[in-house]
Design a protein around this motif. Structure first.
Motif, PDB file in Angstrom:
ATOM      1  N   LEU A 305      -3.190   7.677  12.207  1.00  0.00           N
ATOM      2  CA  LEU A 305      -2.236   7.506  11.120  1.00  0.00           C
ATOM      3  C   LEU A 305      -2.457   6.190  10.379  1.00  0.00           C
ATOM      4  CD1 LEU A 305       1.145   8.812  12.626  1.00  0.00           C
ATOM      5  CD2 LEU A 305      -0.138   9.792  10.714  1.00  0.00           C
ATOM      6  N   CYS A 306      -2.479   5.090  11.135  1.00  0.00           N
ATOM      7  CA  CYS A 306      -2.625   3.774  10.505  1.00  0.00           C
ATOM      8  C   CYS A 306      -3.975   3.631   9.821  1.00  0.00           C
ATOM      9  CB  CYS A 306      -2.447   2.672  11.553  1.00  0.00           C
ATOM     10  SG  CYS A 306      -0.755   2.479  12.146  1.00  0.00           S
ATOM     11  N   GLY A 307      -5.043   4.053  10.494  1.00  0.00           N
ATOM     12  CA  GLY A 307      -6.379   3.921   9.931  1.00  0.00           C
ATOM     13  C   GLY A 307      -6.567   4.759   8.687  1.00  0.00           C
ATOM     14  N   CYS A 308      -6.171   6.019   8.756  1.00  0.00           N
ATOM     15  CA  CYS A 308      -6.378   6.925   7.624  1.00  0.00           C
ATOM     16  C   CYS A 308      -5.436   6.613   6.459  1.00  0.00           C
ATOM     17  CB  CYS A 308      -6.202   8.372   8.077  1.00  0.00           C
ATOM     18  SG  CYS A 308      -7.520   8.945   9.185  1.00  0.00           S
ATOM     19  N   ILE A 309      -4.192   6.254   6.753  1.00  0.00           N
ATOM     20  CA  ILE A 309      -3.264   5.884   5.674  1.00  0.00           C
ATOM     21  C   ILE A 309      -3.751   4.609   4.999  1.00  0.00           C
ATOM     22  CG2 ILE A 309      -0.947   5.046   5.159  1.00  0.00           C
ATOM     23  CD1 ILE A 309      -1.058   8.026   5.524  1.00  0.00           C
ATOM     24  N   GLY A 310      -4.207   3.645   5.782  1.00  0.00           N
ATOM     25  CA  GLY A 310      -4.722   2.406   5.206  1.00  0.00           C
ATOM     26  C   GLY A 310      -5.940   2.657   4.336  1.00  0.00           C
ATOM     27  N   TYR A 311      -6.825   3.528   4.799  1.00  0.00           N
ATOM     28  CA  TYR A 311      -8.020   3.858   4.023  1.00  0.00           C
ATOM     29  C   TYR A 311      -7.638   4.649   2.780  1.00  0.00           C
ATOM     30  CZ  TYR A 311     -12.641   5.716   2.828  1.00  0.00           C
ATOM     31  OH  TYR A 311     -13.799   6.038   2.168  1.00  0.00           O
ATOM     32  N   GLY A 312      -6.691   5.554   2.939  1.00  0.00           N
ATOM     33  CA  GLY A 312      -6.236   6.326   1.790  1.00  0.00           C
ATOM     34  C   GLY A 312      -5.576   5.464   0.730  1.00  0.00           C
ATOM     35  N   ALA A 313      -4.953   4.365   1.169  1.00  0.00           N
ATOM     36  CA  ALA A 313      -4.261   3.488   0.237  1.00  0.00           C
ATOM     37  C   ALA A 313      -5.222   2.605  -0.555  1.00  0.00           C
ATOM     38  CB  ALA A 313      -3.256   2.612   0.990  1.00  0.00           C
ATOM     39  N   PHE A 314      -6.276   2.131   0.096  1.00  0.00           N
ATOM     40  CA  PHE A 314      -7.170   1.160  -0.554  1.00  0.00           C
ATOM     41  C   PHE A 314      -8.608   1.648  -0.690  1.00  0.00           C
ATOM     42  CE2 PHE A 314      -3.689  -1.254   1.322  1.00  0.00           C
ATOM     43  CZ  PHE A 314      -3.256  -1.965   0.213  1.00  0.00           C
ATOM     44  N   GLY A 315      -8.914   2.801  -0.123  1.00  0.00           N
ATOM     45  CA  GLY A 315     -10.250   3.338  -0.263  1.00  0.00           C
ATOM     46  C   GLY A 315     -11.307   2.458   0.370  1.00  0.00           C
ATOM     47  N   ASN A 316     -12.470   2.390  -0.274  1.00  0.00           N
ATOM     48  CA  ASN A 316     -13.594   1.652   0.294  1.00  0.00           C
ATOM     49  C   ASN A 316     -13.397   0.150   0.289  1.00  0.00           C
ATOM     50  OD1 ASN A 316     -14.852   4.108   0.680  1.00  0.00           O
ATOM     51  ND2 ASN A 316     -16.007   4.001  -1.240  1.00  0.00           N
ATOM     52  N   SER A 317     -12.362  -0.332  -0.385  1.00  0.00           N
ATOM     53  CA  SER A 317     -12.067  -1.769  -0.401  1.00  0.00           C
ATOM     54  C   SER A 317     -11.010  -2.143   0.637  1.00  0.00           C
ATOM     55  CB  SER A 317     -11.597  -2.191  -1.795  1.00  0.00           C
ATOM     56  OG  SER A 317     -10.402  -1.494  -2.166  1.00  0.00           O
ATOM     57  N   ALA A 318     -10.752  -1.270   1.591  1.00  0.00           N
ATOM     58  CA  ALA A 318      -9.762  -1.555   2.642  1.00  0.00           C
ATOM     59  C   ALA A 318     -10.110  -2.864   3.341  1.00  0.00           C
ATOM     60  CB  ALA A 318      -9.726  -0.418   3.647  1.00  0.00           C
ATOM     61  N   PRO A 319      -9.138  -3.766   3.508  1.00  0.00           N
ATOM     62  CA  PRO A 319      -9.416  -5.081   4.098  1.00  0.00           C
ATOM     63  C   PRO A 319      -9.503  -5.026   5.617  1.00  0.00           C
ATOM     64  CG  PRO A 319      -7.092  -4.897   3.603  1.00  0.00           C
ATOM     65  CD  PRO A 319      -7.732  -3.618   3.111  1.00  0.00           C
ATOM     66  N   GLY A 320     -10.030  -6.105   6.193  1.00  0.00           N
ATOM     67  CA  GLY A 320     -10.127  -6.191   7.640  1.00  0.00           C
ATOM     68  C   GLY A 320      -8.767  -6.236   8.303  1.00  0.00           C
ATOM     69  N   ASN A 321      -7.802  -6.853   7.647  1.00  0.00           N
ATOM     70  CA  ASN A 321      -6.421  -6.897   8.136  1.00  0.00           C
ATOM     71  C   ASN A 321      -5.542  -6.274   7.066  1.00  0.00           C
ATOM     72  OD1 ASN A 321      -3.839  -7.468   8.945  1.00  0.00           O
ATOM     73  ND2 ASN A 321      -4.110  -9.669   9.113  1.00  0.00           N
ATOM     74  N   LEU A 322      -4.968  -5.126   7.347  1.00  0.00           N
ATOM     75  CA  LEU A 322      -4.210  -4.371   6.361  1.00  0.00           C
ATOM     76  C   LEU A 322      -3.098  -5.196   5.723  1.00  0.00           C
ATOM     77  CD1 LEU A 322      -3.988  -1.559   5.068  1.00  0.00           C
ATOM     78  CD2 LEU A 322      -2.405  -0.924   6.914  1.00  0.00           C
ATOM     79  N   LEU A 323      -2.486  -6.097   6.491  1.00  0.00           N
ATOM     80  CA  LEU A 323      -1.368  -6.872   5.968  1.00  0.00           C
ATOM     81  C   LEU A 323      -1.784  -7.826   4.855  1.00  0.00           C
ATOM     82  CD1 LEU A 323       0.638  -7.746   9.209  1.00  0.00           C
ATOM     83  CD2 LEU A 323       1.098  -5.956   7.535  1.00  0.00           C
ATOM     84  N   THR A 324      -3.041  -8.281   4.866  1.00  0.00           N
ATOM     85  CA  THR A 324      -3.489  -9.219   3.840  1.00  0.00           C
ATOM     86  C   THR A 324      -3.663  -8.544   2.481  1.00  0.00           C
ATOM     87  OG1 THR A 324      -5.833  -8.862   4.395  1.00  0.00           O
ATOM     88  CG2 THR A 324      -4.672 -10.629   5.555  1.00  0.00           C
ATOM     89  N   ALA A 325      -3.597  -7.233   2.444  1.00  0.00           N
ATOM     90  CA  ALA A 325      -3.757  -6.513   1.180  1.00  0.00           C
ATOM     91  C   ALA A 325      -2.463  -6.476   0.378  1.00  0.00           C
ATOM     92  CB  ALA A 325      -4.237  -5.089   1.446  1.00  0.00           C
ATOM     93  N   PHE A 326      -1.353  -6.865   0.999  1.00  0.00           N
ATOM     94  CA  PHE A 326      -0.054  -6.795   0.335  1.00  0.00           C
ATOM     95  C   PHE A 326       0.486  -8.202   0.098  1.00  0.00           C
ATOM     96  CE2 PHE A 326      -0.491  -3.137   3.202  1.00  0.00           C
ATOM     97  CZ  PHE A 326      -0.378  -2.081   2.307  1.00  0.00           C
ATOM     98  N   ASP A 327       1.083  -8.420  -1.074  1.00  0.00           N
ATOM     99  CA  ASP A 327       1.776  -9.681  -1.320  1.00  0.00           C
ATOM    100  C   ASP A 327       3.227  -9.452  -1.744  1.00  0.00           C
ATOM    101  OD1 ASP A 327       1.586  -8.892  -4.016  1.00  0.00           O
ATOM    102  OD2 ASP A 327      -0.309  -9.979  -4.256  1.00  0.00           O
TER     103      ASP A 327
END
Length: 487
Positions: A305-327
């Motif tokens: 769930l976490c991996g696929c949702i994170g990838y679905g949200a940011f695609g190939n630019s998914a960050p190493g730490n999902l939390l750093t993608a949000f501000d």
């Protein structure tokens, strides 16, 4: 900072197993029962009787596996493409299979009356003997030490992220905020200087509960933010082949490292025997297997769930730490990073305590004077038994770990090397070999060939992940400067 953030996956596979160390502290060594003690409180070998249940054991495993690494799975799946979710499930099945073997190795020989093993090393020594336990110990404790350094970097990243999001919010996004991590690494090290002087954690069960709550909190926040991003995008991003790279070689290295990250995220074999030793008799093996089934099913679902949702949200630019993608919402991101920081503060000690105990036990056996304690009265608190050797060596341990974290803030790749080295021997090789020895499986029989084939497959995955991590280290050395952790 991309690789530095990805470091969190390697250090996770394991996050917050406080109660495990509670039991390790009391069960790792045999205690002699004196005449005035209640014999009913001790087992046949003189150690305190265990009280663990299937639900308690499951919680230990889940909190050990579902940790900060959950936030990095989006990056791993991004390197593999949408097939990455299937890869996650495959590794879950492998871990489930070999963990059952290891659970059967708790006692050597007869599952009821055979010699009990309190640690992974003891299990290997009791069943396989020879130099196997030495090899096991080197790999196991190298992983534990590497993890403590990784936690230091991960904690600094959390503090840096909080500072950066607050900076962006206060400036109304009118300026770019850069944050240096050195002071945060030092702060975290200073905290651990104090925590490391706690002799053991068997009276601090509250820390286990707190860490468990924290790990689920930031993981769920990351999942929720990912779902919100997918909704905002009005669809899933990503491709079948995954992220592109400058060259085909770099793509291969990234895939290799992603495989190692996922494999290591499932690894809890180096503490499985210690977990099993907390279960009350007589159904230790059955209870442990039921706990493993429940735990692996839960973690695999959460990972996908976490991996696929994170990838679905940011695609190939998914960050190493999902939390750093949000501000934003900045307050929710801050809460997630704060809970991650709290977990890491306790988790550092969880993974350091076995190494502390290992060194101190052997040192005091050789030089008895090193075990001498001095009672110190602390105002408003109970007295503290001060041990000079413990004070000096544990402080040195923390200082060296902190300096290494500052010197090479891309330690995620080096930790990946350690994690890759540990996956095959700890999760697969010793489990398979002990199972073959216990069940007396004939060489070259059908079962023997299948088991050895599984072991060889996992060895190839480990070697691939090892190569990928080493290449990552070499690439980082070209761009990173010592003492330069920035976000």
């Amino acid at each position: 900072m991309h690789n530095t953030q990805n470091m969190i996956d390697e250090i996770s596979s394991a996050a917050t197993t406080q109660n495990m160390i509670d039991e390790i502290s009391s069960a790792a060594t045999t205690t002699t029962v004196s005449h005035h003690q209640d014999v009913s409180l001790y087992d046949e070998e003189g150690s305190p009787k265990r009280t663990g249940t299937m639900w308690m054991t499951s919680s230990y495993i889940i909190t050990a596996v579902i940790g900060s690494g959950t936030l990095s799975l989006a990056w791993s799946i991004a390197q593999l493409g949408w097939s990455g979710g299937l890869v996650v499930m495959i590794f879950g099945l492998v871990t489930l299979y070999t963990s059952h073997f290891l659970a059967n190795s708790y006692r050597a020989g007869d599952p009821i009356t055979g010699k009990r093993s309190y640690t992974y090393m003891e299990a290997v020594d009791n069943i396989l003997g020879g130099k196997n336990s030495i090899f096991c110990g080197i790999i196991q404790y190298a992983n534990l030490y590497g993890t403590s350094i990784g936690y230091t970097i991960a904690a600094a990243i959390s503090m840096m992220t909080i500072t950066k999001t607050n900076c962006i919010h206060s400036s109304r996004e009118n300026k770019t905020c850069h944050v240096s991590g050195n002071r945060y690494i030092i702060w975290f090290g200073a905290i651990q200087l104090v925590f490391s002087q706690i002799p053991n954690f068997h009276k601090m069960r509250w820390l286990s509960i707190l860490a468990s709550v924290m790990s689920f909190t930031y993981s769920l926040i990351g999942l929720a933010l990912g779902i919100a991003q997918v909704s905002e995008n009005r669809g899933f991003k990503g491709t079948i082949a995954g992220a592109e790279a400058e060259t085909h070689a770099k793509k291969v290295w990234a895939i290799f490292q992603a495989l190692g990250n996922i494999a290591f995220a499932y690894s809890f074999s180096d503490i499985l025997i210690e977990i099993q030793d907390t279960i009350k008799s007589p159904l230790k093996v059955r209870t442990m297997k039921r706990a493993i089934n429940l735990s692996i099913a839960t973690t695999t679902t959460f990972y996908v769930l976490c991996g696929c949702i994170g990838y679905g949200a940011f695609g190939n630019s998914a960050p190493g730490n999902l939390l750093t993608a949000f501000d934003k919402p900045f307050w929710l991101v801050d809460i997630a990073n704060l809970t991650l920081l709290i977990q890491l503060a306790g988790a550092y000690q969880v993974y350091s305590q076995p190494l502390f105990a290992f060194i101190e036990e052997r040192a005091t056996k050789k030089w008895e004077i090193l075990g001498k304690e001095h009672k110190v009265q602390i105002p408003f608190l109970s007295s503290y038994n001060l041990n000079i050797f413990r004070l000096v060596w544990r402080s040195l341990y923390v200082v060296v770990s902190t300096v290494i974290a500052m010197l090479i803030p891309f330690f995620n790749d080096i930790l990946g090397v350690i994690g890759a080295l540990g996956f095959w021997p700890l999760s697969v090789y010793f489990s398979v070999e002990m199972h073959i020895k216990q069940k007396k499986i004939p060489k070259w029989s059908g079962s023997w060939i299948l088991l050895q084939s599984l072991s060889m497959f996992c060895l190839m995955v480990t070697l691939a992940a090892l190569v990928g991590s080493i290449v990552g280290v070499l690439l980082d050395l070209k761009t990173y400067k010592p003492f330069s952790a920035n976000l």
